[in-house]
Design an enzyme around this catalytic site. Structure first.
Site, PDB file in Angstrom:
ATOM      1  N   TYR A 248       0.856  -1.383  -0.011  1.00 51.83           N
ATOM      2  CA  TYR A 248      -0.122   0.176  -0.123  1.00 51.83           C
ATOM      3  C   TYR A 248       0.648   1.246   0.049  1.00 51.83           C
ATOM      4  O   TYR A 248       2.086   1.245   0.146  1.00 51.83           O
ATOM      5  CB  TYR A 248      -1.134   0.013   1.108  1.00 51.83           C
ATOM      6  CG  TYR A 248      -0.749   0.015   2.494  1.00 51.83           C
ATOM      7  CD1 TYR A 248       0.342   0.018   2.797  1.00 51.83           C
ATOM      8  CD2 TYR A 248      -1.739  -0.472   3.434  1.00 51.83           C
ATOM      9  CE1 TYR A 248       0.847  -0.195   4.483  1.00 51.83           C
ATOM     10  CE2 TYR A 248      -1.860  -0.717   4.904  1.00 51.83           C
ATOM     11  CZ  TYR A 248      -0.227  -0.357   5.241  1.00 51.83           C
ATOM     12  OH  TYR A 248      -0.093  -0.447   6.678  1.00 51.83           O
ATOM     13  N   GLU A 249       0.122   2.395  -0.428  1.00 50.92           N
ATOM     14  CA  GLU A 249       0.883   3.718  -0.537  1.00 50.92           C
ATOM     15  C   GLU A 249       1.744   3.638  -1.442  1.00 50.92           C
ATOM     16  O   GLU A 249       2.858   4.350  -1.702  1.00 50.92           O
ATOM     17  CB  GLU A 249       1.520   4.016   1.080  1.00 50.92           C
ATOM     18  CG  GLU A 249       0.787   4.078   2.029  1.00 50.92           C
ATOM     19  CD  GLU A 249      -0.678   5.145   2.232  1.00 50.92           C
ATOM     20  OE1 GLU A 249      -0.646   5.938   1.161  1.00 50.92           O
ATOM     21  OE2 GLU A 249      -1.313   4.801   2.891  1.00 50.92           O
TER      22      GLU A 249
END
Lengths: 595, 595
Positions: B439-440
């Site tokens: 994620y990110e």
């Protein structure tokens, strides 16, 4: 929802075109094993694994096993699938014909095992342990025990287990405490607790036959005092009907990271009736007959997961539109390009592909040699085959299961956030694959087995079964211009392996920790060297076949080999440096300095 | 049951002795940030994370979040822990004093974040996203929005979210479809579906403030048409009391591999009231203000998990008796030696230790520079700091989270079979750590950000902020005999990094795929080079302090650095070769050849 298609074309390439089955066919009992028969078995195995086992993989993970009142229920559908598995004759594949087996070679079963593991790893443990048990019983059991138990184990109507680990001893079996007390009727009473027993209890078969290592009261301490016993869940009457319940019960099941549909049991033996298998105090040796088969089988688990992870990652990378190629849109009519255009996605896919296909070649090479070892009538050929199998068993187990976890995680990464949720099935592959690096001897133990036992055995005799064919191959192709791009990196990595071998062997004479410190890096280096060699052989075959049809298949082989040589094999330079750094950085590190 | 002790001594070493806080202290608002204050904050954070958050880590994983009637309930104890977290003032740590924050520097919060992530990664997401939201709002929101929302976000009494991803777009936000329609009152109505929204709904706070990217009807296609909106769960009345429910609902939660106590939501916006944040069409830029903070924060998640995994693996290796040392029994009075005697166990532990402590140095270096970037009054210093932070953000995110997963898996492996079951907690670390690589922005995207954006930016200006201090350091210590064992490998890896940089930059001019193909290997090589440099600096400090007390601590640093240089850093040779192999093996691979 993940999908699975058995890689039949590649399996036939590996067996029939690269490794070859001529040595196996020259063994009388395998004289009828030809391409048609292999294809027929593979096709049927593909159908079964794709349509029966694979659909239960996700649901089995989600539901898991149930423990209730000292008994285990498997997830919905497993009982029916297992029945179909038995009805299809799958457990009997390699079994001895004398006891109802089909007597087929390992080159076939190794591939059908890969399919089973790809489609449903948790399921594979039930027949996998039964097969290992039956091999052990056949080799070490009395005629009486064999006649009574072997046909049903081979058929799969009864299941087998391997009861080794106790709470305080995993790898170090010398510490075990389970007791076996001789009775006046010649049987034993077994008492103690075993943990991490795969398939220790379940509802797939009417009876479960436990193979238990235990210590008799007068036995020496350590592993020399351990004997092996057969302990049925239900006693078997004279007429082969099931009798009383033997007091061996599942006290609980473990909650695990993965393979949740496989029951992992704490087993209590409360004075259960047991029968000695083989000689007293030879329990560890006898059990290890099974362990080697099991270890090669566990290697196939790694490959199986890596294969199915690759297939799904590839499908997703082709389907998922995300971003644009760095060199400009490749599908300007679509809202975005498929993931496949991105170099880093291709890096992940090709790492998986080149490792998986290389590992399949390696597994087939070992399986073919295993058949020669088990059945050749030529004592020299047989011994040489055994030396090779001994050498390669820890490599198959550890290298292929490392590849399994790496592949599962690369596949997961291709999916991005979707890889992390249950729905797509990728995170299950990563969780399931992880156990294979641990059980049947952790991969660290495998590395120590390779470097501490297999290398020094008979003054390096095992090693020659790998080094000799490589020497011959490199000599033969030294001036082969067509193969130069592949032979050069092979020669380089093989040089590193030879250099590392001599260095470790020399250093370890003075300090055994030098072997231990190098072990894991050395095993990986060995595995990569084996793959480099087999990729060369695959390229040779592919080059010869191009222009005769199926060019895409053969060209893919050559390009995959090229990727392996340039983008994977460089790992060997790091491994070599780490090995050469020796044991000091590890062993001269004071315990108090760890924190 | 795993344990956790915050590594306070190492944190102080890193901050106070190696990286130093003098630049931070020279900033007026941080003039009171001294060793005593840092220690006081760290001690209190240690107490809180060890005694409040850590005990909820396993139970939170087991129970997970509950979804019912479009609302999410967090696991037992989370609500109370979050209240204690707010009451303790933890969310306000770095917040702007004007809005109720304590205004402390990032060098402090980076370490307290590590503690939170070690003790309970799933919990960390709730305040982590709130902090990111408040930074973004402070930077881009109107005074009106800031006055109304910022104090409560900084206090943590309201929570924040970041709503980017949609079902058909993860990385490629240009594809997004969520609509924002301007109303006559100047507000917008937001409609659409967002997925993978961390903390999208929960019961920890009275209100949740969503930061949503969406497209206005007249906007250009792609990312240039995206704007950012603030969408509260409950409308906020004039008097700051909560008003009507805004139509934004959690449609379901994901079932994930790990971080199960963190709610991951599908969010439906059904004409919800939203307020524009910053300028129209600047949504991606504004959101990326938050993304950079978030990315550094995610890096700390990797380090946090790697640290707690190390601590538990070490404790187990010391406690568990299994086998004997290869050089003969070390504890002959015990039934077996502890795992610690085995070289391969030490290899795993020291890999973790040397990576973790190196990554902590790297994180502190970036955090310290982040403080300079945000608060320095010297424009040159400020710009240079920003260049460095820009350069290092993708490395912190990707390298530290790779280390997180690697460390969690090494720790699991040390436990053998016990590592695979829930009970010991190690498999949870491996599952939890895995998301941080995704994620990110996946780690592949980070690598592309480094090589495709950060490297070429301003003709390599960012890069000089890393290369210049390394050049200076190597020149300064070229003849330092005491450091020679460390400087030599640093010079070697730095040479590889420079060579790789020039090669990629040159090749990429002609073919952007050359950058993409090298990206992941290059980022890893960069991270290893940074660690080699920081380990040299740590050794310098340690050598100077030996003999002044705490010799064990400083000697451990020197030995750990030695391990890193000889047993970890050789990875760089493989990475270098893989980079030099270029893009052809990937890009000249025809799509049909993948299978």
């Amino acid at each position: 929802m993940p999908t699975y298609k058995a890689p039949l074309r590649d399996m036939m390439f590996v067996l029939d075109e690269v490794i070859g089955t001529s040595r196996v066919q020259s063994i009388p009992q395998f004289s009828e094993v030809n391409r048609d028969l292999i294809e027929a078995v593979f096709n049927e195995s593909a159908r079964f694994t794709e349509t029966v086992l694979h659909p239960l993989n996700q649901s089995g993970d989600k539901e898991g096993c149930h423990w209730h009142d000292h008994a285990v229920t498997t997830p919905k559908g497993f009982k029916e699938a297992y029945k179909a598995f038995v009805d299809g004759g799958w457990p009997t594949l390699t079994g001895n014909a004398e006891y109802g087996g089909q007597g087929l070679p390992n080159v076939i079963s190794m591939m059908t095992e890969e399919m089973i593991c790809s489609s449903n790893l948790a399921f594979s443990l039930y027949p996998g342990l039964t097969r290992g048990s039956s091999i052990m019983l056949e080799r070490h059991g009395s005629k009486e025990l064999k006649d009574k138990y072997l046909p049903k184990l081979i058929q799969g109507t009864w299941a087998g287990t391997m009861c080794l680990t106790e709470p305080h001893c995993g790898t170090d079996l010398g510490l075990l405490r389970t007791k076996a007390e001789l009775q006046s009727d010649g049987t034993y009473r077994i008492s103690g607790t075993k943990i991490f027993i795969s398939s220790g209890d379940h509802d797939l078969t009417d009876n479960i036959i436990h193979f238990v290592i235990a210590r008799t009261p007068e036995a020496a301490p350590g592993i020399k005092g351990i004997s092996l016993f057969l302990v049925p869940k239900f006693m078997v009457n004279e007429d082969d009907s099931l009798g009383e319940r033997n007091p061996v019960f599942c006290a609980s099941i473990e909650h695990k990271m993965g393979i949740k549909a496989s029951s992992t049991c704490v087993m209590n033996f409360d004075g259960a009736v047991g029968y000695l298998v083989g000689d007293l105090y030879k329990g560890i040796n006898n059990m290890f007959t099974m362990m080697n088969t099991e270890r090669i089988g566990v290697g196939m688990q790694g490959l199986g997961i890596a294969e199915v992870a690759y297939q799904n990652a590839l499908a997703y990378a082709r389907d998922r539109l995300q971003g644009r190629s760095l060199t400009g849109p490749k599908y300007p009519d679509k809202p975005a390009d498929p993931l496949m255009v991105h170099p880093d996605i291709r890096r992940m896919l090709l790492t998986m592909k080149s490792m998986n296909e290389g590992c399949r070649l390696l597994a087939a090479w070992v399986a073919e040699t295993l058949d020669v070892m088990e059945h050749s009538s030529d004592p020299v050929q047989k011994q040489e085959a055994e030396d090779f199998v001994q050498l390669m068993t820890p490599i198959i187990k550890a290298f292929l299961t490392d590849v399994g976890t790496e592949g599962a995680n690369l596949g997961l990464q291709v999916f991005g956030g979707h890889g992390y949720i249950h729905e797509w099935g990728m995170e299950q592959f990563a969780r399931d694959a992880r156990i294979a690096q641990i059980y049947e001897g952790t991969n660290g133990v495998q590395a120590l087995d390779l470097i501490g036992r297999k290398l020094p055995a008979h003054a390096g005799r095992f090693l020659r079964r790998f080094f000799h064919p490589l020497d011959a191959y490199l000599t033969q192709h030294a001036t082969n211009i067509d193969l130069a791009d592949f032979i050069q990196p092979l020669a380089k990595v093989y040089g590193r392996l030879q250099h590392a071998t001599v260095t470790i062997a020399t250093k370890a004479l003075g300090n055994a920790d030098e072997a231990g410190a190098a072990a894991t890096d050395y095993l990986r280096l060995f595995g990569l060297t084996a793959l480099a060699y087999l990729w060369c052989r695959a390229v040779e075959v592919a080059q010869a076949k191009i222009g005769q049809g199926e060019d895409d298949f053969y060209e893919a082989k050559i390009h995959t080999a090229r990727f392996f040589m340039t983008k994977v094999l460089p790992q060997s330079s790091a491994l070599f440096s780490q090995i050469m750094a020796g044991a000091k950085p590890l062993m001269n590190f004071d315990d108090k300095h760890f924190g």
